[in-house]
Design an enzyme around this catalytic site. Structure first.
Site, PDB file in Angstrom:
ATOM      1  N   ARG A 277     -11.086  24.975   1.251  1.00  0.00           N
ATOM      2  CA  ARG A 277     -11.667  24.729  -0.068  1.00  0.00           C
ATOM      3  C   ARG A 277     -12.901  25.611  -0.223  1.00  0.00           C
ATOM      4  NH1 ARG A 277     -10.409  19.800   2.381  1.00  0.00           N
ATOM      5  NH2 ARG A 277      -8.846  18.526   1.281  1.00  0.00           N
ATOM      6  N   LYS A 302     -13.444  17.345   3.432  1.00  0.00           N
ATOM      7  CA  LYS A 302     -13.192  16.170   2.603  1.00  0.00           C
ATOM      8  C   LYS A 302     -12.770  15.002   3.486  1.00  0.00           C
ATOM      9  CE  LYS A 302     -10.753  14.925  -1.651  1.00  0.00           C
ATOM     10  NZ  LYS A 302      -9.791  15.408  -2.670  1.00  0.00           N
ATOM     11  N   HIS A 408      -9.181  26.773  -6.196  1.00  0.00           N
ATOM     12  CA  HIS A 408      -8.332  25.848  -5.435  1.00  0.00           C
ATOM     13  C   HIS A 408      -6.871  26.286  -5.465  1.00  0.00           C
ATOM     14  CE1 HIS A 408      -8.586  22.071  -3.237  1.00  0.00           C
ATOM     15  NE2 HIS A 408      -7.430  21.717  -3.761  1.00  0.00           N
ATOM     16  N   ARG A 411      -5.674  27.746  -2.295  1.00  0.00           N
ATOM     17  CA  ARG A 411      -5.292  26.764  -1.271  1.00  0.00           C
ATOM     18  C   ARG A 411      -3.848  26.306  -1.495  1.00  0.00           C
ATOM     19  NH1 ARG A 411      -7.360  22.642   2.220  1.00  0.00           N
ATOM     20  NH2 ARG A 411      -6.621  20.542   1.730  1.00  0.00           N
ATOM     21  N   HIS A 434      -4.797  17.101   5.395  1.00  0.00           N
ATOM     22  CA  HIS A 434      -4.297  15.930   4.679  1.00  0.00           C
ATOM     23  C   HIS A 434      -4.107  14.760   5.640  1.00  0.00           C
ATOM     24  CE1 HIS A 434      -2.410  18.616   1.301  1.00  0.00           C
ATOM     25  NE2 HIS A 434      -3.712  18.426   1.149  1.00  0.00           N
ATOM     26  N   TYR A 443       4.241  20.280  -2.109  1.00  0.00           N
ATOM     27  CA  TYR A 443       4.536  21.714  -2.105  1.00  0.00           C
ATOM     28  C   TYR A 443       6.022  21.995  -1.931  1.00  0.00           C
ATOM     29  CZ  TYR A 443      -0.490  21.974  -1.756  1.00  0.00           C
ATOM     30  OH  TYR A 443      -1.828  21.809  -2.005  1.00  0.00           O
TER      31      TYR A 443
END
Length: 463
Positions: A277, A302, A408, A411, A434, A443
């Site tokens: 990010r 995150k 973003h 990414r 994640h 995706y």
């Protein structure tokens, strides 16, 4: 003016020089009121180099001059940017210097933007539980300081991010204003229900926004007021809208990255090559790079999670050059009496001398020494993330890409292109950080794999 004598013999040359420079300013749309400033900046540069003709200047002399200006705390931000622009127009568009095309003018102009006191990097470093109560717009802090202090304490104990804290506080303030500044103790389930209905019916906000508002109020009543919400009537938590992310083709990514040079180009390539990010990339420090194992450690991403991403082979040499450049800049900062870098309080106490070590410096520093918005200490922070966000957006527009592109998007493209090349989805999940593989599964929809891997019947018609 050092390039011309002042005895009157070269007055015509001086006049022609300034006439040509003003012509360049007009061609690039510089307002008439700003043109005297541009001339003044160029004159200052000339006066500061009395023994060097303009055409003899090289990137090193311009860099040294801009670096010296960056240490001047009294120089306004707009004026610093104007000086950079004045030299850019002079060397690149008037004198046509060969090196001026490759010089990273964007870095010197845009990367001087300082961090404000609500930026995630510094927001909590010095803030007590009662700090920020009088901030404009903070109704909870101004009218109900005891509740505000309890709210901040609850957020910090729960270890929620600073962005979540700001978001929750914003919704609580909107809730109180909607009910005419009524005190939190006078509000209950009916007031929450009416506010949420107002958001859905009158404001027509999305389901995700409604859910965010509800989460903020549930947290506030349960953890701050210690009165957990019960039945709030017919209102139901909206079903989240799962959006398919925007993904660029490899050709489109190349089109965006190609014109981006210097530090901005290195950062955007690193983001696409690792899936980081923008804030994760901006916060990288020299010690986060491991060239022997070709990996980069991302700290406190995150969800307060660390992870390791592979270092792109094509960026090894540029990254080494970046570290060498940071070392020179850091040495200059130390000689000028600066050189300390921001460190969270716990690390600052544990390693009191670490802030002046090269390994702790930001890999992508700002172009100006800035005042820490909390402590007032003058130091060099990392580059502001908005610089990269704007650069990616502008490059996509100039490349003719009609998709909605943000930083973003790089990414998203990283993850999709890995899956396209046959990488395991669990590996991609780990690289992206994640917590749940279902987040990464989005995706596969972009790729059209699985049950979605079908061709349109239209393409099989014999027309």
């Amino acid at each position: 003016m050092s390039d011309f004598s002042e005895d009157g013999t070269n007055n015509a040359l001086v006049g022609k020089f300034w006439h040509n420079y003003v012509s360049v300013l007009k061609r690039f749309g510089i307002p008439d009121r700003s043109q005297p400033w541009y001339r003044k900046h160029v004159q200052q540069f000339i006066d500061d180099h009395p023994h060097i003709k303009l055409r003899e200047h090289r990137p090193e002399s311009v860099t040294l001059w801009l670096t010296r200006l960056s240490n001047n705390a009294t120089l306004p931000l707009w004026q610093y940017r104007q000086k950079v622009d004045a030299l850019r127009l002079l060397f690149r568009h008037m004198l046509g210097a060969d090196w001026a095309t490759e010089f990273d003018w964007t870095y010197w102009s845009d990367a001087c933007q300082p961090l404000d006191n609500t930026h995630p990097t510094v927001a909590r470093a010095y803030e007590s539980k009662s700090a920020g109560a009088e901030r404009p717009g903070n109704l909870l802090g101004q009218r109900f300081p005891a509740d505000y202090t309890r709210f901040v304490a609850a957020v910090r104990i729960a270890d929620l991010s600073i962005n979540t804290e700001k978001s929750y506080l914003g919704w609580i303030n909107r809730f109180l204003r909607f009910h005419n500044d009524r005190g939190p103790s006078a509000c209950a389930e009916p007031e929450v229900a009416s506010f949420l209905e107002h958001l859905a019916v009158k404001r027509k906000v999305t389901g995700a926004t409604q859910a965010q508002a509800l989460n903020a109020l549930v947290f506030f009543f349960a953890r701050t007021l210690e009165r957990p919400l019960g039945d709030i009537g017919h209102f139901k938590r909206p079903k989240p809208h799962q959006r398919v992310p925007t993904v660029l083709s490899r050709t489109e990514v190349a089109g965006i990255l190609r014109p981006l040079q210097g530090q901005t180009g290195l950062m955007t390539r690193l983001m696409y090559g690792t899936g980081m990010r923008v804030m994760e990339c901006a916060r990288l420090r020299v010690l986060d790079l491991d060239f022997d194992y070709r990996k980069i450690t991302v700290h406190e991403a995150k969800g307060k999670k660390d992870r390791v991403v592979p270092m792109p082979t094509s960026l090894i040499e540029p990254l080494k050059k970046q570290i060498a450049w940071v070392g020179l800049k850091h040495e200059g900062d130390l000689q000028a009496g600066f050189g300390g870098v921001f460190m969270p309080d716990a690390l600052a106490r544990k390693y009191p001398n670490a802030a002046r070590e090269l390994r702790w410096q930001y890999l992508f520093p700002a172009s100006r020494i800035g005042k820490d918005p909390r402590s007032g200490t003058r130091r060099r922070h990392h580059i502001h993330p908005s610089v990269i966000q704007r650069a990616v957006r502008d490059s996509a527009r100039k490349s003719g890409i009609t998709k909605r592109v943000t930083s973003h998007t790089l990414r998203h493209s990283f993850a999709t292109h890995l899956l396209e090349s046959g990488s395991d989805i669990r590996t991609v999940q780990e690289l992206l950080g994640h917590s749940d593989v279902t987040t990464t599964m989005i995706y596969t929809h972009v790729l059209g794999k699985g049950g979605h891997g079908v061709s349109s019947p239209l393409d099989r018609l014999d027309t």
